[in-house]
Write a protein that holds these residues in place. Sequence first.
Motif, PDB file in Angstrom:
ATOM      1  N   LYS A 629       0.725  -1.254  -0.212  1.00  0.00           N
ATOM      2  CA  LYS A 629       0.172  -0.099  -0.099  1.00  0.00           C
ATOM      3  C   LYS A 629       0.804   1.438   0.546  1.00  0.00           C
ATOM      4  O   LYS A 629       0.192   1.877  -0.579  1.00  0.00           O
ATOM      5  CB  LYS A 629      -1.032   0.011   1.345  1.00  0.00           C
ATOM      6  CG  LYS A 629      -1.861   1.613   1.593  1.00  0.00           C
ATOM      7  CD  LYS A 629      -2.439   0.961   2.422  1.00  0.00           C
ATOM      8  CE  LYS A 629      -3.701   2.122   3.034  1.00  0.00           C
ATOM      9  NZ  LYS A 629      -3.354   3.615   2.110  1.00  0.00           N
ATOM     10  N   GLN A 630       1.754   1.383   0.775  1.00  0.00           N
ATOM     11  CA  GLN A 630       2.615   2.374   0.712  1.00  0.00           C
ATOM     12  C   GLN A 630       3.283   3.415  -0.946  1.00  0.00           C
ATOM     13  O   GLN A 630       3.203   3.599  -1.066  1.00  0.00           O
ATOM     14  CB  GLN A 630       4.406   2.115   1.454  1.00  0.00           C
ATOM     15  CG  GLN A 630       3.731   1.966   2.691  1.00  0.00           C
ATOM     16  CD  GLN A 630       3.703   3.143   3.904  1.00  0.00           C
ATOM     17  OE1 GLN A 630       4.284   4.027   3.654  1.00  0.00           O
ATOM     18  NE2 GLN A 630       3.322   3.494   5.265  1.00  0.00           N
ATOM     19  N   ASP A 633       0.409   4.599  -2.726  1.00  0.00           N
ATOM     20  CA  ASP A 633       0.499   5.482  -1.866  1.00  0.00           C
ATOM     21  C   ASP A 633       1.165   6.487  -3.132  1.00  0.00           C
ATOM     22  O   ASP A 633       1.602   7.737  -3.775  1.00  0.00           O
ATOM     23  CB  ASP A 633       0.184   5.901  -1.040  1.00  0.00           C
ATOM     24  CG  ASP A 633      -0.964   5.106  -0.472  1.00  0.00           C
ATOM     25  OD1 ASP A 633      -1.891   5.024  -1.225  1.00  0.00           O
ATOM     26  OD2 ASP A 633      -1.251   4.843   1.083  1.00  0.00           O
TER      27      ASP A 633
END
Length: 637
Positions: A629-630, A633
């Motif tokens: 997810k990092q 993003d």
Amino acid sequence: MLTPVGEALVRHLAQDAAFAGIGPVTAGRLWNRFGDDLPRVLSDGDADALASVVGEERASSLVIAWRERQALGDIVVWLGENGFDIRLAGRITALWGAEAARRLRARPYDLMAVAPWAAVDAAACRIGVPRDAPERLVAAVESVLYERFEEHHTWIASGELLDEVGRRLDCDGDRAGEAVHLALLEGAAFEAEGGYQAAGAHMMEGYVAGRLRAMTASAPVGDLVARPVTGPEVERWLRDAEASAGPVLDPEQREAVRLGLQAALGLMVGGAGVGKTTALRAICGAAGSHGHVVHLVALAGRAAVRMGEATAHPASTIAAFLGRIESGEVVLGPQTLVVVDEASMVDLPTFYRLLRRMPEGSRLLLVGDDAQLPPIGFGLVFHELVDVPDIPKVTLVRVHRQAAATGIPLVAAAVRSGTLPVMDKELTGPGFGVAFLDGSSDGQATLDDVVDAVATCGGWRDDLRILCPTKGGPVGTEAVNACFHDLLTRGHDRMPGRGFAAGEPVMFLRNDYRLDLRNGSLGTVTGFDGQVLEVDFDGRRHELSGRNLDDTALAYAVTVHKAQGSAFRRVVMPVTPTRLLDRSLVYTAITRAREQAVLVGDRRAFARAVQAATSANRRFTGLKAAMRKQAVDEGAA
């Protein structure tokens, strides 16, 4: 006849040393005289009424002691009213202080911090919390997530959470879904890639993932003293070190030196005998020659001592290192390298605390073996990071001659890969290698088998340890410790009430950062004075009493989990069928031995364990998802 409140109150008055002169009989007389009014009489400080039972002097002392411990007494009464063990009172007052009883009457589900869902829910329902109350629905979700922590997971699949919540609430899927929805709104649960996480796990994994991704993306940082080291400078150091009769490094070890000097974040991975320590020693030398500071840390005290001795560089436990940072004794700056050895042992909360103390610009090298057991605490970090492609990694694979001579790396490598190894079938005495002896009771190990194996290995010495899969059972740590204690301390002075004798091995069973002792720290009894036990833990003398003494146990035998981070000249392991026996446990046990490992017991159970998946592969976490997810993003930004 004692009611539950009466039983709790009588025990409290009789057992708490603050109530001097009030034993079980006197406490019982007080209850017989006042009954349910006793808590009120004590709270009102009615010494005259109490004096009719215990006399004026004791009544006055009792009133003063009760007033000083009012919060604890209120909790004892509340616990008694609701059927809880009054021994929880101390933990509860430590959490919430004088307001604890009032808090639990208003918010009974807070008690899940120290007690299981079923008991807390029953108490809440007794005091009138409606079955469809939002706080009850949210607490049911939290209880499932808390239990996942106890099983060391930090993530649960959506369907499994709904099923478990439905069982706790005895409701249909719609009501369970409502409970999960409320938990999300209140921040008690978070969604994570097809499942859910408790708030604490979600926060810690998110932070760890963010810091690690930032470290992999960061450019080298320098200051006026220590600038980044260039590739040519690393190569020059390697040439000069070998030319001056330094260690001859294999290609992977040379790459590990480059990684340690240049990467903001790196992994050095390898099994037994592949030269991780040699590479670490070279990294320390190279870093020092370029003005960089290296801090070597490990979770366990023995691992830190062993690393310091092997590298000739100071090393400490993670707890002690964090303490020195907090006190200002250690200041981390640009191009500071923190090396975590035996990193597979480090759980999520410890990684989180370490990263919180590391400023931007400082670098991190994790050294370990992902075939070993996962951490004792919840979460999984090192095992997960090994498979993350963005993190620089060096895998050491060459077994070096000195290590190969013991025969242990060859057997360990076979177990690591899930292949049944070739082992000696007889044990002729202390020596080198790995032997497997059949148990004498229909193939099962007995205490006599363990005693015979230790005797053949030269008898009990501090550099030998018996490693058991479990605490209980015929050859678990409890039975083995009792057996060796009886055999080896007959006729010796023993500590009154405890039985410890000078020279016996012991283990500390709790994390105590003030003492710098971890759950699993090993020591040797050096003496005792009354109810104070004197123990040497890795060269540091400790005097243990009270709770610390309660958390100290014999350690002729320890579980394989507790032996992680330690190394012994010889290891004896009883092999018994148990759900805990798996490939990583066998591998960890064998690799604790420097010269000789002896397994005794059930060959079929051994074969099943080696050929099945490891326990680390059965631990569910959200760290990889958080790192993905990092990355997404960052790409969107």
